[in-house]
Motif scaffolding. Structure first.
Motif, PDB file in Angstrom:
ATOM      1  N   ASN A  98       4.090 -11.074   1.871  1.00 30.12           N
ATOM      2  CA  ASN A  98       5.000  -9.930   1.684  1.00 30.12           C
ATOM      3  C   ASN A  98       5.004  -9.468   0.230  1.00 30.12           C
ATOM      4  O   ASN A  98       5.533 -10.144  -0.637  1.00 30.12           O
ATOM      5  CB  ASN A  98       6.419 -10.296   2.126  1.00 30.12           C
ATOM      6  N   ARG A  99       4.400  -8.306  -0.013  1.00 30.07           N
ATOM      7  CA  ARG A  99       4.456  -7.660  -1.328  1.00 30.07           C
ATOM      8  C   ARG A  99       5.360  -6.427  -1.287  1.00 30.07           C
ATOM      9  O   ARG A  99       5.391  -5.651  -2.235  1.00 30.07           O
ATOM     10  CB  ARG A  99       3.049  -7.241  -1.758  1.00 30.07           C
ATOM     11  N   PHE A 100       6.101  -6.262  -0.199  1.00 34.31           N
ATOM     12  CA  PHE A 100       6.922  -5.065  -0.003  1.00 34.31           C
ATOM     13  C   PHE A 100       8.265  -5.464   0.608  1.00 34.31           C
ATOM     14  O   PHE A 100       8.683  -4.945   1.633  1.00 34.31           O
ATOM     15  CB  PHE A 100       6.158  -4.102   0.918  1.00 34.31           C
ATOM     16  N   PRO A 101       8.961  -6.429  -0.025  1.00 29.87           N
ATOM     17  CA  PRO A 101      10.185  -6.950   0.589  1.00 29.87           C
ATOM     18  C   PRO A 101      11.344  -5.954   0.530  1.00 29.87           C
ATOM     19  O   PRO A 101      11.437  -5.139  -0.394  1.00 29.87           O
ATOM     20  CB  PRO A 101      10.491  -8.191  -0.258  1.00 29.87           C
ATOM     21  N   LEU A 102      12.205  -6.051   1.512  1.00 32.73           N
ATOM     22  CA  LEU A 102      13.418  -5.238   1.554  1.00 32.73           C
ATOM     23  C   LEU A 102      14.511  -5.966   0.785  1.00 32.73           C
ATOM     24  O   LEU A 102      14.976  -7.023   1.205  1.00 32.73           O
ATOM     25  CB  LEU A 102      13.847  -4.999   3.007  1.00 32.73           C
TER      26      LEU A 102
END
Length: 311
Positions: A98-102
């Motif tokens: 995950n390089r695009f976490p919320l």
């Protein structure tokens, strides 16, 4: 990272040029946990590894769902998924990563373009479950080409579907002006990402993006030779102009995981113990670049004569 041999439990067309895969373990066991924004690598051939965002429910550990757009000008990965991979086949997957976490927040603005809706789907579900105030604007070429438009039916007051042939280009200024001070999450083609970043920069807004292709100009720069030293073995390799660190190490038999080879997925991220990298990826933020303690060896080079890598 462990390779998982998974079965294509289901494959269906969910929009023009978009195939939805459901992957499960053959023994019915649980898959690794993941969070919104994560992707997995699919190993589709000896030199064919591609990344696809997980778009299902993170709470469902029995299956992973991936939506894959057929890229007419792609390098073969999406064509393999669409034309070769079939229900019942086995495919190797790596991840999730995950390089695009919320990031938890009280409110959000989500902007998706085309297949960029895939990482956004579990994000809006998580925002809704957390009771956050959120809005999604989803653009695409045509309504028929857009997957997951049923989100508008489930959340009619929060989701806007904007096919370009019906409503034109997204009014990004209007979208962001209508929701000031909210963090913005965006995924889609480079033109959309660049425009969102510019609009957010003007407002001082926090923006998070995920790219499927290199950022404009990211790969530009001089192609000077340098050396890399592997801290674990002391071996030193020359990296000539026009070749990447990854190419040189692979030729030398050094095992390093890689995937996109464009600096967008993060698979080949490698620690830097000494030297100054010349960052050419489309992932690291300004603080991460300034730290100079990691680099994507598929595209980044060196500003110093030698880099010492944590390999």
């Amino acid at each position: 990272m462990t390779d998982l041999d998974l079965v294509v439990a289901d494959k269906q067309v969910v929009a023009d040029g978009v195939a939805l895969l459901t992957l499960r373990r053959a023994d019915g066991g649980e898959l690794p946990a993941w969070e919104p924004g994560a992707h997995v690598d699919l190993v589709l051939g000896a030199d064919l590894v591609r990344q696809y965002s997980l778009c299902g429910d993170p709470a469902d550990r029995t299956g992973w769902r991936l939506a894959v757009l057929r890229e007419q000008s792609g390098r073969g990965g999406s064509a393999h998924v669409h034309d070769v991979l079939a229900t019942g086949d086995t495919v190797t997957a790596r991840g999730p990563r995950n390089r695009f976490p919320l990031v938890p927040a009280a409110s959000y603005v989500f902007v998706a373009g085309g297949i960029g809706i895939t990482p956004i789907v579990p994000m809006v579900a998580a925002a809704a479950a957390a009771g956050a105030d959120w809005r999604l604007v989803y653009g695409g070429r045509t309504r028929a080409s857009m997957a997951f438009t049923e989100l508008a039916e489930r959340h009619p007051d929060r989701v806007e579907i904007r096919p370009q042939d019906e409503t034109g280009l997204l009014d990004l200024a209007g979208i962001l002006d209508a929701a000031p001070d909210r963090p913005v999450y965006c995924c889609g083609p480079e033109a959309l990402l660049g425009a969102v970043e510019q609009e957010c920069a003007r407002r001082g807004a926090v923006v998070h993006v995920e790219r499927f292709a290199p950022k404009d100009g990211a790969l530009d720069g001089p192609q000077e030779a340098f050396e890399v030293e592997l801290a674990g073995t002391g071996e030193v390799f020359a990296v000539p102009a026009g070749r990447s660190v990854l190419d040189v190490l692979e030729d030398a038999g050094v095992e390093v995981l890689s995937s996109c080879q464009e600096g967008t997925c993060g698979t080949c991220e490698t620690g830097v113990l000494a030297g100054v990298p010349d960052h050419r990826d489309s992932l690291l933020d300004d603080d991460e670049r300034a730290a100079n303690d990691a680099m994507m060896i598929c595209v980044s080079r060196s500003r110093s004569a030698r880099l010492v890598l944590d390999l």
